[in-house]
Design a protein around this motif. Structure first.
Motif, PDB file in Angstrom:
ATOM      1  N   ALA A 170      -2.294  -4.371   2.488  1.00 14.54           N
ATOM      2  CA  ALA A 170      -2.663  -5.168   3.664  1.00 14.54           C
ATOM      3  C   ALA A 170      -1.836  -6.444   3.744  1.00 14.54           C
ATOM      4  N   ASP A 171      -1.673  -7.135   2.622  1.00 14.33           N
ATOM      5  CA  ASP A 171      -0.878  -8.366   2.617  1.00 14.33           C
ATOM      6  C   ASP A 171       0.569  -8.087   3.010  1.00 14.33           C
ATOM      7  N   THR A 172       1.111  -6.983   2.514  1.00 17.15           N
ATOM      8  CA  THR A 172       2.490  -6.624   2.847  1.00 17.15           C
ATOM      9  C   THR A 172       2.616  -6.282   4.322  1.00 17.15           C
ATOM     10  N   ALA A 173       1.649  -5.549   4.849  1.00 18.65           N
ATOM     11  CA  ALA A 173       1.674  -5.193   6.267  1.00 18.65           C
ATOM     12  C   ALA A 173       1.607  -6.432   7.144  1.00 18.65           C
ATOM     13  N   ILE A 174       0.754  -7.376   6.775  1.00 17.14           N
ATOM     14  CA  ILE A 174       0.652  -8.629   7.537  1.00 17.14           C
ATOM     15  C   ILE A 174       1.982  -9.369   7.509  1.00 17.14           C
TER      16      ILE A 174
END
Length: 202
Positions: free
Chosen positions: A21-25
């Motif tokens: 999720a952090d990478t996608a954001i």
């Protein structure tokens, strides 16, 4: 109905979903939604090919995970204990806004872009609403401690003003022409916002 990701494989890292999720954001912040693919997340996160699609089968599920993670981060960065008075609340919230406009700028820009996707994809609306309710519940608790007569309604108004202020300063027509965010100015602005929601019967 909220999108649900599959259960992790036995022995997998418990924070793998958070990493994804952090990478996608981060990808949305740097390249917009067009750059958000399962393969791109795998590469940017340093994960084996297919990892993102294992945890989040569809792009919709991946975006829903971003909503949850954004709300989690926003709530965690707020004050742990309700402020004792309006001045304390204004200083704490002003500092938080300053953080969101500086160190957290890219994340807020990603939040705006990801939120717009729910307007185009009805499947995402429940997930965005659920994430938004979590943030508003935290704001309502703070406002209740400060004596708000209608904490939930006051939180809705405060959230709307906050989103408007962030958008104006980060992505609005004059965003690049404005001076750097000033903590004292933001504290004064927040105090006016708090006085408005706490002194007005909604």
């Amino acid at each position: 109905m909220s999108t649900q990701e599959p259960a992790p494989a036995p022995g997998s890292a418990p924070d793998r979903r958070t990493l994804i999720a952090d990478t996608a954001i981060g990808l949305v912040a740097s390249g917009g939604l067009r750059g958000l693919t399962h393969r791109a997340v795998d590469g940017a996160a340093g994960l084996p090919a297919g990892s993102t699609s294992y945890y989040f089968r569809t792009r919709t599920a991946l975006i829903a995970a971003c909503y949850r993670r954004l709300a989690e981060l926003d709530v965690s960065e707020g004050p742990l204990d309700p402020p004792a008075d309006r001045d304390s609340a204004a200083r704490a919230f002003g500092a938080l806004l300053h953080h969101w406009m500086t160190a957290g700028r890219e994340r807020q820009l990603a939040r705006f872009e990801l939120s717009l996707e729910a307007a185009r994809n009805p499947e995402l609306e429940p997930d965005l609403r659920e994430a938004g309710l979590a943030v508003r519940a935290r704001a309502a608790a703070v406002l209740a401690a400060l004596g708000a007569r209608e904490p939930q309604e006051s939180a809705e108004l405060l959230a709307a003003w906050t989103d408007g202020l962030l958008y104006d300063r980060l992505a609005g027509a004059l965003a690049h022409a404005r001076p750097a965010p000033d903590p004292a100015e933001l504290t004064a602005t927040v105090r006016r916002m708090l006085d408005a929601v706490l002194d007005t019967a909604l």
